[in-house]
Scaffold this motif. Structure first.
Motif, PDB file in Angstrom:
ATOM      1  N   TYR A 156      12.997 -13.153  -5.666  1.00  0.00           N
ATOM      2  CA  TYR A 156      13.766 -12.332  -4.727  1.00  0.00           C
ATOM      3  C   TYR A 156      13.822 -10.895  -5.222  1.00  0.00           C
ATOM      4  O   TYR A 156      13.557  -9.942  -4.469  1.00  0.00           O
ATOM      5  N   GLY A 157      14.139 -10.745  -6.533  1.00  0.00           N
ATOM      6  CA  GLY A 157      14.192  -9.408  -7.118  1.00  0.00           C
ATOM      7  C   GLY A 157      12.851  -8.704  -6.987  1.00  0.00           C
ATOM      8  O   GLY A 157      12.775  -7.539  -6.590  1.00  0.00           O
ATOM      9  N   ARG A 163       8.111  -1.951  -6.207  1.00  0.00           N
ATOM     10  CA  ARG A 163       7.222  -1.311  -5.235  1.00  0.00           C
ATOM     11  C   ARG A 163       6.225  -2.334  -4.681  1.00  0.00           C
ATOM     12  O   ARG A 163       5.970  -2.396  -3.475  1.00  0.00           O
ATOM     13  N   ALA A 164       5.678  -3.176  -5.592  1.00  0.00           N
ATOM     14  CA  ALA A 164       4.691  -4.177  -5.161  1.00  0.00           C
ATOM     15  C   ALA A 164       5.307  -5.125  -4.132  1.00  0.00           C
ATOM     16  O   ALA A 164       4.706  -5.415  -3.093  1.00  0.00           O
ATOM     17  N   ARG A 166       7.857  -4.570  -2.175  1.00  0.00           N
ATOM     18  CA  ARG A 166       8.113  -3.874  -0.915  1.00  0.00           C
ATOM     19  C   ARG A 166       6.823  -3.703  -0.122  1.00  0.00           C
ATOM     20  O   ARG A 166       6.828  -3.801   1.107  1.00  0.00           O
ATOM     21  N   LEU A 167       5.716  -3.424  -0.853  1.00  0.00           N
ATOM     22  CA  LEU A 167       4.429  -3.294  -0.169  1.00  0.00           C
ATOM     23  C   LEU A 167       4.050  -4.595   0.525  1.00  0.00           C
ATOM     24  O   LEU A 167       3.551  -4.600   1.653  1.00  0.00           O
ATOM     25  N   ILE A 168       4.302  -5.707  -0.159  1.00  0.00           N
ATOM     26  CA  ILE A 168       3.973  -7.004   0.434  1.00  0.00           C
ATOM     27  C   ILE A 168       4.782  -7.216   1.701  1.00  0.00           C
ATOM     28  O   ILE A 168       4.259  -7.575   2.762  1.00  0.00           O
ATOM     29  N   ARG A 169       6.094  -6.957   1.612  1.00  0.00           N
ATOM     30  CA  ARG A 169       6.923  -7.166   2.799  1.00  0.00           C
ATOM     31  C   ARG A 169       6.521  -6.213   3.916  1.00  0.00           C
ATOM     32  O   ARG A 169       6.536  -6.572   5.093  1.00  0.00           O
ATOM     33  N   VAL A 183      -2.362   2.731   1.272  1.00  0.00           N
ATOM     34  CA  VAL A 183      -2.596   1.503   0.513  1.00  0.00           C
ATOM     35  C   VAL A 183      -3.492   0.602   1.345  1.00  0.00           C
ATOM     36  O   VAL A 183      -3.245   0.408   2.535  1.00  0.00           O
ATOM     37  N   ASN A 184      -4.543   0.086   0.738  1.00  0.00           N
ATOM     38  CA  ASN A 184      -5.452  -0.805   1.452  1.00  0.00           C
ATOM     39  C   ASN A 184      -4.772  -2.158   1.665  1.00  0.00           C
ATOM     40  O   ASN A 184      -4.522  -2.879   0.699  1.00  0.00           O
TER      41      ASN A 184
END
Lengths: 287, 349
Positions: A156-157, A163-164, A166-169, A183-184
């Motif tokens: 969860y954290g 950043r990683a 958040r990028l995924i979400r 970001v690709n």
């Protein structure tokens, strides 16, 4: 009542293990649209590796966990490379590819580790019981529950505070926007598949002291994970965790309290959730 | 260019001729097998028939209705157990079995379809997965009818009419199974031809537009689903006729998954493609695997993975792809640039 409490703890532990396995699956589907049917095989591979590595000492147990995570990540990497070449192809082609990979992987695992259900040798402390709410409870299950909770909190954290994550979400929500900030998104897809493979391997390693690992492990986990992913809402991690705990409880408490309906319980629950859900999933008719 | 029209019509004739190559090869292969003295080969081929009919049924739902399904094993199972029960009760006429199987399959698919056709894509797939799980679980649990996990064995052989001898000879069973499979496939192709095909293509290509034009899309899909259930029921009857035993494993998730993937290998929208895909999968799983005992999953997995990369669009797109291959220069003097029909639009997502 106390017996049900023990069962409920079992169910939550089982559910959290499933959640660790299914979280990666749902993210990979949400971000890159990859429904990885080889996911269950990665769980089984992690389980087998943990069994083969751990020899009853703490260090071998840790090494087994690490090896399982690594083999899961490697498998996820293979699936990422294999599905990247199928960009813009139908889901059914992906199903063909990943199910084929699952069949190949399952055959190799059975050839290497044999057809029996294997259990790891864990340190003696974990073989005993501890007293929970006035009743003896297996120590290994409690340890697994603790680790599963820790991984869930860490996950969860990671998803919300890094950043990683958040990028995924962001990729799940809006791929175009992620590409727009430089970001690709396909790199994110690959990273999600590797991470979900690692989680799958770890979940496999964690579940072996309780459930063992055998030729049926991959299919069972895949089926349960698919149910969890769909019931939780495709691409939603909180949904998957909630669905996983529900599945864990249905599989333990429900099956014990209503044994007559045991084989139908889970499928009926899933059908009810799907038929009754208010927010439409992808592919549903909007009317 | 004055020669263009003739060369183009020549090409059309050629492609018309090519259309008949796969069925002709199939019939020729069947004649060779029927004529051969190898009873084991004949039995192996006839045992592919039920799975092939099931594949046609799945291709109708997956390709034409655009609903990827694992649930056609339910009407398949009902058709099979109905046939088995009829035969065990002393009614051995094959036409009765086929009719009862088709009817039972259509009823089951109709009831299930009433709930399922409101959904699309992944949700439909998962609900159909639930159906597959339910059919296997019920087959294992309903002891009195299905014989439980032991299944039903020693089912009497069917006969074509009350006066004719029972179909036990491998050659006769093969001829019978091939006839039923071909007839069912051709009937499905004819029923899904012309305007109906276009209607379904439009409905799955742009459903909102089809609705806006006043088409009751869900009713169409329900009809297709129900009809496919009848086809699956016939497949179930054939399963009893060719195997003469049944276990819940025959109608479970594995069968459902492998038949769906066989249809994908075949090309999803093409019913002859589904037949070819089913035969390819069974050949690998049951014939080629004999040379590597215990490793059928490995071979099947390799087939699936290879099919994804080597056969995009499935076996049905293969003739068009061969036509697109760059030809040697001495064969074509001038490329005429005419557009060759793309393989049937693929609309699944």
């Amino acid at each position: 009542m106390d017996a049900n409490l023990i069962l409920a703890i079992d169910g939550i532990a089982y559910g959290l293990l499933l959640a660790i396995a299914a979280a990666g699956l749902t993210l990979a589907f949400g971000a890159g649209g990859v429904l990885n049917l080889a996911h269950g095989t990665l769980v089984a591979a992690g389980g087998y590796l943990a069994v083969a590595t751990s020899s009853g000492t703490w260090s071998s147990l840790a090494a087994g966990m690490l090896a399982a995570t690594a083999v899961g990540a490697a498998g996820g990497g293979v699936m990422a490379a294999a599905t990247a070449a199928l960009n813009r192809r139908r889901h059914l082609d992906q199903a063909l590819l990943t199910f084929g990979a699952a069949l190949i992987g399952g055959d190799l695992l059975t050839t290497i580790f044999g057809p029996d259900i294997l259990r790891p040798r864990v340190p003696a402390v974990l073989e005993g019981t501890v007293i929970v709410a006035g009743r003896p409870y297996p120590a290994d299950r409690l340890a697994v529950l603790g680790i599963a909770v820790a991984i869930a909190v860490a996950g969860y954290g990671g998803l919300h505070r890094t950043r990683a994550g958040r990028l995924i979400r962001a990729t799940v929500d809006d791929r175009g926007m992620v590409a727009g900030i430089g970001v690709n998104p396909r790199l994110v897809d690959a990273a999600v598949l590797v991470a979900s493979g690692a989680l799958a391997g770890l979940a496999g390693a964690l579940s072996t002291p309780i459930l063992g690992v055998g030729p049926d492990t991959a299919d069972t986990v895949l089926l349960l994970s698919l149910i969890i992913v769909v019931c939780g809402g495709l691409g939603s991690v909180p949904g998957a965790v909630a669905a996983a705990v529900a599945v864990g409880l249905v599989q333990t408490v429900g099956v014990t309290t209503i044994p007559g309906l045991a084989p139908y319980l889970l499928i009926f629950t899933m059908a009810l959730v799907l038929l009754a859900r208010r927010t439409p999933l992808t592919g549903e008719v909007h009317r | 260019m004055s020669t263009a029209p003739t060369s183009r019509s020549h090409r059309t004739m050629l492609s018309r001729g090519r259309q008949w190559v796969p069925p002709a090869v199939t019939v020729a292969a069947l004649i060779v097998v029927v004529a051969s003295p190898d009873a084991y080969l004949q039995a192996s081929i006839s045992r592919m028939a039920p799975f092939t009919v099931l594949a046609v049924s799945v291709a109708v739902v997956t390709g034409h209705a655009g609903l990827p399904t694992l649930g056609q094993v339910a009407p398949y199972a009902v058709g099979a157990y109905t046939t088995a029960r009829l035969a065990l009760a002393g009614i051995t006429a094959a036409p009765v079995h086929l009719a009862a199987g088709a009817l039972a399959g259509a009823v089951v698919a109709g009831v299930l379809g009433a709930a399922l056709v409101r959904y699309r894509g992944t949700v439909f797939l998962m609900l159909s997965l639930a159906v597959a799980e339910l059919s296997a679980t019920s087959a294992a649990g309903w002891q009195a009818v299905t014989g439980g996990t032991d299944g039903l064995a020693g089912i009497p052989a069917p006969s074509l009419a009350p006066v004719t001898p029972a179909l036990v000879d491998d050659r006769a069973v093969l001829l019978y199974a091939a006839t039923v499979t071909t007839a069912t496939t051709v009937a499905a192709i004819l029923l899904l031809h012309g305007p109906r095909r276009l209607l379904l293509l439009g409905a799955r290509g742009n459903e909102d537009r089809a609705r806006a034009s006043g088409h009751p899309v869900n009713r169409y899909l329900w009809l297709v689903h129900t009809g496919a259930g009848a086809v699956a029921g016939i497949g179930g009857a054939l399963l009893i006729h060719t195997h003469r035993w049944i276990t819940p494993a025959d109608v479970g998730f594995t069968t459902a998954a492998i038949v769906l993937l066989a249809v994908v290998i075949g090309g999803a929208t093409s019913l002859p493609g589904a037949v070819a895909g089913a035969v390819a999968v069974l050949t690998v799983r049951d014939v080629v695997a004999l040379s590597a005992p215990g490793h059928a999953p490995l071979l099947l997995g390799v087939l699936f993975v290879a099919a994804v990369y080597v056969l995009p669009g499935g076996l049905a797109a293969l003739p068009a792809r061969i036509r697109h291959l760059p030809r040697p220069r001495w064969l074509t003097r001038a490329p005429d640039g005419s557009s060759v029909a793309e393989p049937v639009a693929r609309s699944m997502s």
